[in-house]
Scaffold this active site. Structure first.
Site, mmCIF file in Angstrom:
data_model
loop_
_atom_site.group_PDB
_atom_site.id
_atom_site.type_symbol
_atom_site.label_atom_id
_atom_site.label_comp_id
_atom_site.label_asym_id
_atom_site.label_seq_id
_atom_site.Cartn_x
_atom_site.Cartn_y
_atom_site.Cartn_z
ATOM 1 N N ASP A 18 -22.838 -3.272 14.885
ATOM 2 C CA ASP A 18 -21.986 -4.295 15.500
ATOM 3 C C ASP A 18 -22.278 -4.464 16.986
ATOM 4 O O ASP A 18 -22.552 -5.569 17.455
ATOM 5 C CB ASP A 18 -20.507 -3.946 15.305
ATOM 6 C CG ASP A 18 -20.081 -3.965 13.842
ATOM 7 O OD1 ASP A 18 -20.690 -4.717 13.069
ATOM 8 O OD2 ASP A 18 -19.151 -3.222 13.485
ATOM 9 N N ARG A 98 -10.100 6.416 19.479
ATOM 10 C CA ARG A 98 -10.127 5.083 20.081
ATOM 11 C C ARG A 98 -9.335 4.987 21.387
ATOM 12 O O ARG A 98 -9.792 4.375 22.348
ATOM 13 C CB ARG A 98 -9.635 4.032 19.079
ATOM 14 C CG ARG A 98 -10.534 3.893 17.862
ATOM 15 C CD ARG A 98 -11.959 3.586 18.261
ATOM 16 N NE ARG A 98 -12.832 3.379 17.126
ATOM 17 C CZ ARG A 98 -13.924 4.080 16.888
ATOM 18 N NH1 ARG A 98 -14.259 5.082 17.692
ATOM 19 N NH2 ARG A 98 -14.702 3.795 15.860
ATOM 20 N N ASP A 127 -9.264 -0.671 14.046
ATOM 21 C CA ASP A 127 -9.743 -0.340 15.386
ATOM 22 C C ASP A 127 -9.505 -1.447 16.401
ATOM 23 O O ASP A 127 -9.335 -1.177 17.590
ATOM 24 C CB ASP A 127 -11.230 0.024 15.344
ATOM 25 C CG ASP A 127 -11.460 1.466 14.933
ATOM 26 O OD1 ASP A 127 -10.479 2.227 14.881
ATOM 27 O OD2 ASP A 127 -12.621 1.835 14.685
ATOM 28 N N SER A 179 -20.788 1.925 6.527
ATOM 29 C CA SER A 179 -20.096 1.833 7.801
ATOM 30 C C SER A 179 -19.594 3.230 8.134
ATOM 31 O O SER A 179 -18.810 3.806 7.380
ATOM 32 C CB SER A 179 -18.929 0.845 7.699
ATOM 33 O OG SER A 179 -18.208 0.820 8.922
#
Length: 408
Positions: A18, A98, A127, A179
Site C-alpha cells: 500500500d 498504531r 487501522d 496481507s
C-alpha cells in the site's frame, strides 16, 4: 481539502504494498508535492532493511525511521497485558501499535511544517480509525489523506499492477500476497485462501509461519520456563533479570519453537464486517497466561471479577483506536492499583502448542493451604457455614414463602 494547498505530506510508511505505491500516487495527484516518509520501528525487524533506499527511489524526499520499541513495550504492551485485555481472544498486536506510530507521525508532521498526513489504510479496515483518532489527539487540525478512499484502485492485484507500471520494487508476488502486519509482539495473516472460513490455515507449509512452527512440528519433549513479575510487570526470564522488551523477545523464541500462540479467528471489525485472520503471538500468549496465573494467587475475588469485566472495555478501547482517551487512562490507573501486589514467580510447561501450569509462588499470595485443605485444620470452623447459608439464602427463603402463600 484544497489539493492545490498541499505542498508537503508526511506519509506513514511501512514499505509494504500500500504505502510503496502511495508515494508516486501522491506526487501524481497532489501537484508533485514533497513526500516525507516516516516508519515507526515497533520491532518489524527485516522489514526495515533497505527501506530508505526504496522510499527515496520511489519519490520520497527523506525517510525517518523512529525506534519506538522500548516505548511500545513499556507504555502500550505491558499496560494492556496487565489489564488482561483480549478482543475476542485477539491479543491486540496491530491495535496497540498504531497509536504510538501515529503519535510520532503527527509530531514529525508538525515539526516539518507539513500540510497533511497520509496513511495507507483501506476503507474496510480498523487501522484507518486507529491512525486518524491518534492524529486528532496530537494534530487536531491537520488534514488527512487516505488514498484508499480516493483512488480508483479496487484490489491488491490492481495495486501490484500499479507498482509494476511505476517501477516500484516489491517483496511479494501474486501467489504469496497475504496481507500481513508484523511487529515484535505478533504477525497477522489475512487474505488469499484465509478469506474462505472453510479453509484450514497452512501451518505446516514452509514459509507460512514466520515466528514459530506448527504444534505438529514442535519438539516431542516439553520445555519448562519461569517468569518473575513485580507489580504485574515481567522482570526476569528463567531467573535472569531482563527488560520487558528482552523478555518478550526471549519468549517469542521459546514459544515459537514449541508452537505456542497460534490463533485463527473470525473477528468483528469496528467497521461492521466480520474478518478472518490468523495470528502468531508466541511470546504474548505466554505472557498473558503467566500473568493471569499469578493473579489467581494475588488478587482478591471482587477485584479480580471487576477487573475481568473492565478488561473487555479496555480491549474494545484499544481495538477501536481509542488509546488516547480519558477512559483508557482511567482504566489504566485502576489496573495499576490492582497490580501493586501481583509480584512473584510462575513456572510453565510448554508442549506442542500447549501451556501447562507447573507452579506459582508469591509473598503476596492470598491462597492458604491451611485454610483450603481437605485434611484436618485448626483455622476453619465448618459449623460457621450454617449461619452463613441461612443469611445468604434468606431472600430466597422469603420469596418462596410469599410464593407459597399467594398460590394457595
Amino acid at each position: 481539502m484544497d489539493k492545490k494547498s498541499i505542498k508537503k505530506v508526511v506519509l506513514a510508511y511501512s514499505g509494504g504494498l500500500d504505502t510503496s505505491i502511495i508515494i508516486p500516487w501522491l506526487k501524481e495527484n497532489y501537484n508533485d508535492c514533497e513526500v516525507i516518509a516516516v516508519s515507526g520501528n515497533v520491532g518489524q525487524a527485516d522489514e526495515l532493511e533497505g527501506l530508505e533506499e526504496k522510499a527515496l527511489a520511489t519519490g520520497a524526499s527523506k525517510l525517518y525511521i523512529e525506534d519506538l520499541t522500548e516505548e511500545f513495550v513499556n507504555d502500550y504492551i505491558i499496560p494492556t497485558v496487565k489489564a488482561g485485555a483480549l478482543y475476542e481472544e485477539y491479543m491486540l498486536g496491530t491495535s496497540f501499535a498504531r497509536p504510538i506510530i501515529a503519535k510520532r507521525i503527527a509530531e514529525i508532521a508538525i515539526a516539518e511544517g507539513a500540510d497533511a498526513i497520509c496513511h495507507g489504510c483501506t476503507g474496510k479496515g480498523n487501522d484507518q480509525v486507529r491512525f486518524e483518532l491518534a492524529i486528532k489527539a496530537f494534530a487536531p487540525n491537520m488534514p488527512i489523506i487516505a488514498p484508499w478512499r480516493e483512488w480508483t484502485i479496487k484490489s491488491r492485484e490492481e495495486e501490484i499492477e500499479y507498482a509494476e507500471a511505476h517501477n516500484v520494487p516489491l517483496k511479494i508476488n501474486r501467489e504469496t500476497n497475504y496481507s500481513k502486519d508484523k511487529n515484535l509482539w505478533h504477525l497477522s495473516h489475512e487474505g488469499l485462501d484465509l478469506e474462505d472460513a472453510g479453509n484450514e490455515p497452512l501451518y505446516e507449509k514452509p514459509g507460512f509461519l514466520e515466528m514459530g512452527v506448527s504444534p505438529l512440528q514442535a519438539p516431542d519433549t516439553p520445555t519448562y520456563i519461569t517468569l518473575d513479575f513485580e507489580a504485574g510487570v515481567p522482570v526476569a526470564f528463567n531467573g535472569e533479570k531482563m527488560s520487558a522488551k528482552e523478555i518478550i523477545l526471549a519468549l517469542n523464541k521459546v514459544g515459537g519453537e514449541n508452537g505456542i500462540g497460534l490463533l485463527d479467528i473470525v473477528e468483528n471489525r469496528l467497521v461492521g464486517m466480520k474478518c478472518r485472520g490468523v495470528y502468531e503471538t508466541p511470546g504474548g500468549a505466554i505472557l498473558y497466561f503467566a500473568h493471569n496465573y499469578l493473579e489467581t494467587l494475588c488478587l482478591d475475588k471482587m477485584t479480580m471479577h471487576e477487573k475481568q469485566k473492565l478488561s473487555i472495555t479496555f480491549a474494545e478501547l484499544v481495538y477501536n483506536g481509542q488509546w488516547f482517551t480519558p477512559l483508557r487512562e482511567a482504566l489504566s490507573a485502576f489496573v495499576d492499583k490492582t497490580q501493586e501486589n501481583v509480584t512473584g514467580k510462575v513456572r510453565i510447561k510448554l508442549y506442542k502448542g500447549n501451556m501447562i501450569k507447573a507452579g506459582a509462588w508469591s509473598d503476596y499470595s492470598l491462597y492458604s493451604e491451611e485454610i483450603a485443605t481437605f485434611g484436618e485444620d485448626n483455622v476453619y470452623n465448618q459449623a460457621d457455614s450454617a449461619g452463613f447459608i441461612n443469611l445468604f439464602g434468606l431472600p430466597i427463603k422469603v420469596q418462596a414463602q410469599v410464593n407459597a402463600k399467594n398460590n394457595k
